[in-house]
Scaffold this active site. Structure first.
Site, short mmCIF file in Angstrom:
data_model
loop_
_atom_site.label_atom_id
_atom_site.label_comp_id
_atom_site.label_asym_id
_atom_site.label_seq_id
_atom_site.Cartn_x
_atom_site.Cartn_y
_atom_site.Cartn_z
CG ASN A 22 171.79 67.30 -2.35
OD1 ASN A 22 172.55 67.70 -1.47
ND2 ASN A 22 170.60 67.82 -2.57
CD GLU A 42 168.43 65.26 6.49
OE1 GLU A 42 169.60 65.63 6.27
OE2 GLU A 42 167.55 66.03 6.89
N GLY A 48 177.64 69.07 9.81
CA GLY A 48 178.34 67.85 9.44
C GLY A 48 177.75 66.58 10.01
CB SER A 49 174.60 65.66 11.76
OG SER A 49 173.58 65.95 10.84
CG ASN A 50 173.20 64.22 6.52
OD1 ASN A 50 172.59 63.17 6.40
ND2 ASN A 50 172.61 65.36 6.76
CG LEU A 88 173.73 75.37 2.38
CD1 LEU A 88 173.47 76.42 3.44
CD2 LEU A 88 172.47 74.56 2.10
CE LYS A 89 179.88 78.08 -4.20
NZ LYS A 89 179.30 79.36 -4.64
CG HIS A 139 165.92 68.26 -0.50
ND1 HIS A 139 166.43 69.55 -0.49
CD2 HIS A 139 164.58 68.37 -0.41
CE1 HIS A 139 165.41 70.40 -0.41
NE2 HIS A 139 164.29 69.72 -0.35
C1 GRF Z 1 170.56 68.50 6.33
O1 GRF Z 1 169.29 68.81 6.83
C2 GRF Z 1 170.45 68.17 4.86
O2 GRF Z 1 169.22 67.60 4.52
C3 GRF Z 1 170.58 69.48 4.20
O3 GRF Z 1 171.49 70.23 4.99
C4 GRF Z 1 171.48 69.72 6.31
C5 GRF Z 1 172.88 69.35 6.65
O4 GRF Z 1 172.96 69.03 7.98
N1 GRF Z 1 171.06 69.32 2.84
P1 GRF Z 1 174.38 68.49 8.52
O5 GRF Z 1 175.41 69.58 8.24
O6 GRF Z 1 174.69 67.22 7.77
O7 GRF Z 1 174.16 68.27 9.99
#
Ligand code: GRF
Length: 209
Positions: free
Chosen positions: A109, A181, A14-16, A92-93, A111
């Site tokens: 999304n 990101e 969940g860091s994003n 991841l789906k 990536h």
């Molecule tokens: C990130 O590296 C993103 O690029 C990929 O999944 C990871 C998610 O990381 N889609 P987080 O759960 O947001 O820390």
């Protein structure tokens, strides 16, 4: 300018998602997170949402006969919260085409590579960085793109690169890319909040403010 009503789908730490919450708190993103949904009970993103007072639900794919019914349940929960924009923050789906149609050009999304390189099915998380290091690339980076019916395929909104050093382990590169990101995902969302994104075919254009 419209305040985006965000629905977040996340499978991991969940860091994003945290980066989105920080951007909102600091006034860099005109949005509110209405709900976070995870397909994984132990996703750290669920805890972050709960601690922030945001509705956080785990929906197990196992209790649905197929991905169409699963996505219908997710859309139902998003609609209950009047979500108008969806973010895949480490989800991841693959979304079903019905889901993509429902939120056409309103799903982003993130990536961890410079698409179209190192994208597609199976290219997620550390797998991406292992492939980049193994290939001997000199740069990598992150991509924010609109989601369509194929993995990592929709119009690109923002890309930002980072150097790859000879002594890098995949984990070193992953950390460097993750920092990027956290910058470009909120930035891309703010372009949508300010209605500055025009899409034509597979290309996007960021309009002046
Ligand atoms: C990130 O590296 C993103 O690029 C990929 O999944 C990871 C998610 O990381 N889609 P987080 O759960 O947001 O820390």
């Amino acid at each position: 300018m419209a305040t985006l009503k965000l629905g977040i789908l996340a499978s991991g730490k969940g860091s994003n998602f945290s980066a989105i919450l920080s951007a909102i708190r600091e006034g860099r993103l005109d949005a509110e997170v209405k709900i976070l949904i995870s397909n994984r009970r132990r996703a750290g993103a669920l805890g972050i949402a709960s601690e922030s007072g945001i509705p956080a639900i785990h929906i197990s794919p196992r209790i649905f006969p197929d991905s169409v019914r699963y996505d219908q349940k997710i859309v139902e929960e998003l609609e209950k919260q009047a979500v108008d924009f969806v973010v895949l923050a480490g989800y991841l789906k693959l979304l079903t085409s019905a889901f993509v149609r429902h939120y056409r050009n309103r799903i982003l999304n993130i990536h961890p590579a410079l698409l179209p390189a190192f994208g597609g099915q199976g290219m997620y998380g550390i797998n991406v960085h292992q492939a980049v290091v193994k290939r001997g690339c000199k740069i990598s980076g992150a991509t924010v793109h609109l989601v369509d019916e194929l993995y990592d395929h929709g119009p690109i909104i923002i890309q930002k690169s980072v150097p790859v050093y000879y002594e890098d382990a995949p984990e070193d590169l992953a950390a460097r890319v993750l920092e990027i990101e956290h910058q470009i995902l909120p930035e891309a969302l703010q372009y949508f909040a300010r209605n500055r994104v025009s899409v034509s075919g597979s290309r996007s254009n960021i309009l002046p403010d």
